[in-house]
Write a protein that holds these residues in place. Structure first.
Motif, PDB file in Angstrom:
ATOM      1  N   VAL A 125      36.033 -52.043  20.329  1.00 35.07           N
ATOM      2  CA  VAL A 125      35.413 -51.554  21.549  1.00 35.07           C
ATOM      3  C   VAL A 125      34.062 -52.256  21.695  1.00 35.07           C
ATOM      4  O   VAL A 125      33.189 -52.120  20.842  1.00 35.07           O
ATOM      5  N   LEU A 126      33.943 -53.024  22.770  1.00 32.55           N
ATOM      6  CA  LEU A 126      32.713 -53.771  23.025  1.00 32.55           C
ATOM      7  C   LEU A 126      31.859 -52.975  24.010  1.00 32.55           C
ATOM      8  O   LEU A 126      32.339 -52.591  25.076  1.00 32.55           O
ATOM      9  N   ARG A 127      30.627 -52.729  23.640  1.00 34.50           N
ATOM     10  CA  ARG A 127      29.692 -52.011  24.502  1.00 34.50           C
ATOM     11  C   ARG A 127      28.819 -53.048  25.207  1.00 34.50           C
ATOM     12  O   ARG A 127      28.152 -53.856  24.566  1.00 34.50           O
ATOM     13  N   ILE A 128      28.843 -52.994  26.542  1.00 32.67           N
ATOM     14  CA  ILE A 128      28.216 -54.011  27.375  1.00 32.67           C
ATOM     15  C   ILE A 128      27.208 -53.339  28.301  1.00 32.67           C
ATOM     16  O   ILE A 128      27.537 -52.347  28.949  1.00 32.67           O
ATOM     17  N   GLU A 129      26.010 -53.876  28.364  1.00 30.54           N
ATOM     18  CA  GLU A 129      25.000 -53.304  29.250  1.00 30.54           C
ATOM     19  C   GLU A 129      25.392 -53.542  30.705  1.00 30.54           C
ATOM     20  O   GLU A 129      25.562 -54.683  31.136  1.00 30.54           O
ATOM     21  N   TYR A 130      25.543 -52.452  31.417  1.00 29.00           N
ATOM     22  CA  TYR A 130      25.962 -52.520  32.817  1.00 29.00           C
ATOM     23  C   TYR A 130      24.986 -53.341  33.664  1.00 29.00           C
ATOM     24  O   TYR A 130      25.403 -54.160  34.487  1.00 29.00           O
TER      25      TYR A 130
ATOM     26  N   SER B 204      27.004 -54.178  21.279  1.00 32.79           N
ATOM     27  CA  SER B 204      27.537 -53.852  19.950  1.00 32.79           C
ATOM     28  C   SER B 204      29.047 -53.740  20.017  1.00 32.79           C
ATOM     29  O   SER B 204      29.633 -53.628  21.090  1.00 32.79           O
ATOM     30  N   VAL B 205      29.676 -53.778  18.837  1.00 33.95           N
ATOM     31  CA  VAL B 205      31.135 -53.699  18.718  1.00 33.95           C
ATOM     32  C   VAL B 205      31.469 -52.601  17.723  1.00 33.95           C
ATOM     33  O   VAL B 205      30.877 -52.522  16.644  1.00 33.95           O
ATOM     34  N   ALA B 206      32.427 -51.751  18.098  1.00 36.14           N
ATOM     35  CA  ALA B 206      32.924 -50.713  17.194  1.00 36.14           C
ATOM     36  C   ALA B 206      34.397 -50.983  16.920  1.00 36.14           C
ATOM     37  O   ALA B 206      35.099 -51.565  17.745  1.00 36.14           O
ATOM     38  N   VAL B 207      34.852 -50.561  15.750  1.00 35.91           N
ATOM     39  CA  VAL B 207      36.263 -50.664  15.402  1.00 35.91           C
ATOM     40  C   VAL B 207      36.780 -49.240  15.241  1.00 35.91           C
ATOM     41  O   VAL B 207      36.228 -48.452  14.473  1.00 35.91           O
ATOM     42  N   TRP B 208      37.813 -48.903  15.994  1.00 31.12           N
ATOM     43  CA  TRP B 208      38.382 -47.556  15.959  1.00 31.12           C
ATOM     44  C   TRP B 208      39.830 -47.624  15.494  1.00 31.12           C
ATOM     45  O   TRP B 208      40.562 -48.551  15.824  1.00 31.12           O
ATOM     46  N   TYR B 209      40.222 -46.587  14.735  1.00 28.90           N
ATOM     47  CA  TYR B 209      41.579 -46.492  14.209  1.00 28.90           C
ATOM     48  C   TYR B 209      42.271 -45.250  14.760  1.00 28.90           C
ATOM     49  O   TYR B 209      41.659 -44.183  14.864  1.00 28.90           O
ATOM     50  N   ARG B 210      43.541 -45.397  15.086  1.00 27.76           N
ATOM     51  CA  ARG B 210      44.352 -44.275  15.568  1.00 27.76           C
ATOM     52  C   ARG B 210      44.928 -43.576  14.348  1.00 27.76           C
ATOM     53  O   ARG B 210      45.549 -44.195  13.497  1.00 27.76           O
ATOM     54  N   ASN B 211      44.697 -42.266  14.266  1.00 27.36           N
ATOM     55  CA  ASN B 211      45.204 -41.472  13.151  1.00 27.36           C
ATOM     56  C   ASN B 211      46.133 -40.389  13.670  1.00 27.36           C
ATOM     57  O   ASN B 211      45.928 -39.846  14.753  1.00 27.36           O
ATOM     58  N   SER B 212      47.134 -40.054  12.892  1.00 23.99           N
ATOM     59  CA  SER B 212      48.080 -38.983  13.238  1.00 23.99           C
ATOM     60  C   SER B 212      48.673 -39.184  14.629  1.00 23.99           C
ATOM     61  O   SER B 212      48.926 -38.220  15.354  1.00 23.99           O
ATOM     62  N   GLY B 213      48.871 -40.419  15.016  1.00 19.25           N
ATOM     63  CA  GLY B 213      49.520 -40.720  16.279  1.00 19.25           C
ATOM     64  C   GLY B 213      48.652 -40.595  17.515  1.00 19.25           C
ATOM     65  O   GLY B 213      49.146 -40.720  18.630  1.00 19.25           O
TER      66      GLY B 213
ATOM     67  N   ALA C 161      28.783 -40.119  19.588  1.00 18.68           N
ATOM     68  CA  ALA C 161      27.368 -40.492  19.709  1.00 18.68           C
ATOM     69  C   ALA C 161      27.211 -41.949  20.160  1.00 18.68           C
ATOM     70  O   ALA C 161      26.222 -42.314  20.782  1.00 18.68           O
ATOM     71  N   TRP C 162      28.185 -42.787  19.846  1.00 23.47           N
ATOM     72  CA  TRP C 162      28.129 -44.212  20.193  1.00 23.47           C
ATOM     73  C   TRP C 162      28.504 -44.458  21.649  1.00 23.47           C
ATOM     74  O   TRP C 162      27.981 -45.350  22.301  1.00 23.47           O
TER      75      TRP C 162
END
Length: 132
Positions: A61-66, A108-117, A128-129
Motif C-alpha cells: 500500500v503506497l501512501r501518496i500526498e494528495y 511511505s509503503v506498507a505491506v499488509w497480509y490477509r489472514n483467515s481469509g 493509525a497509518w
C-alpha cells in the motif's frame, strides 16, 4: 467534503514494489489499459481490498500526498465513465499524469497480509497509518 491528505495505491504481491523505489514505478496492467492510475482514499481502501484483492494474500500500500497530484486527479466512478465531486460516494481518485508515479511521490509503503481469509486484521493494524 474536504481534500484528503493522502490517497493510496494498492499493489498486489504478484507485482512487488521494488525497494528502494525507482524514480518511476512500472504501471499495473489495469492502469496501463485504463490510461490512468487507480487510487483510493483511506475510507475506500477496505472496500478496494475486499472487492479487488480477494485472490491475494499480500499487498503493498503506497501512501501518496494528495496535494502533490491534485491538479492531475479526477474523481470518477471505477470505470472512469462518470465524473463527480471530490470524496463523493462511489467516486475514486484517478491520477492522469502519463503514468508517472515513483519515489518522489510516495510518502511511505506498507505491506499488509490477509489472514483467515479476510483483510480485517491487516486493516485493524493499519488504522493509525491510514489517514482519513
Amino acid at each position: 467534503m474536504g481534500e484528503p491528505r493522502y490517497v493510496y495505491k494498492l499493489v498486489p504481491s504478484s507485482s512487488p514494489v521494488p525497494d528502494p523505489l525507482p524514480e518511476v514505478l512500472p504501471l499495473s496492467d489495469l492502469d496501463a489499459s485504463s490510461g490512468f492510475i487507480h487510487l483510493s482514499t483511506a475510507t475506500q481502501v477496505p472496500g478496494t481490498l475486499k472487492h479487488f484483492f480477494t485472490e491475494h494474500d499480500k499487498v503493498y500500500v503506497l501512501r501518496i500526498e494528495y496535494a502533490l497530484h491534485q491538479d492531475n486527479i479526477k474523481w470518477e466512478d471505477p470505470k472512469a465513465e462518470v465524473c463527480g465531486e471530490r470524496g463523493s460516494e462511489g467516486f475514486f481518485p484517478h491520477l492522469y499524469n502519463g503514468g508517472r508515479l515513483g519515489s518522489a511521490e510516495v510518502e511511505s509503503v506498507a505491506v499488509w497480509y490477509r489472514n483467515s481469509g479476510n483483510w480485517d486484521e491487516a486493516l485493524d493494524k493499519a488504522d493509525a497509518w491510514l489517514v482519513y
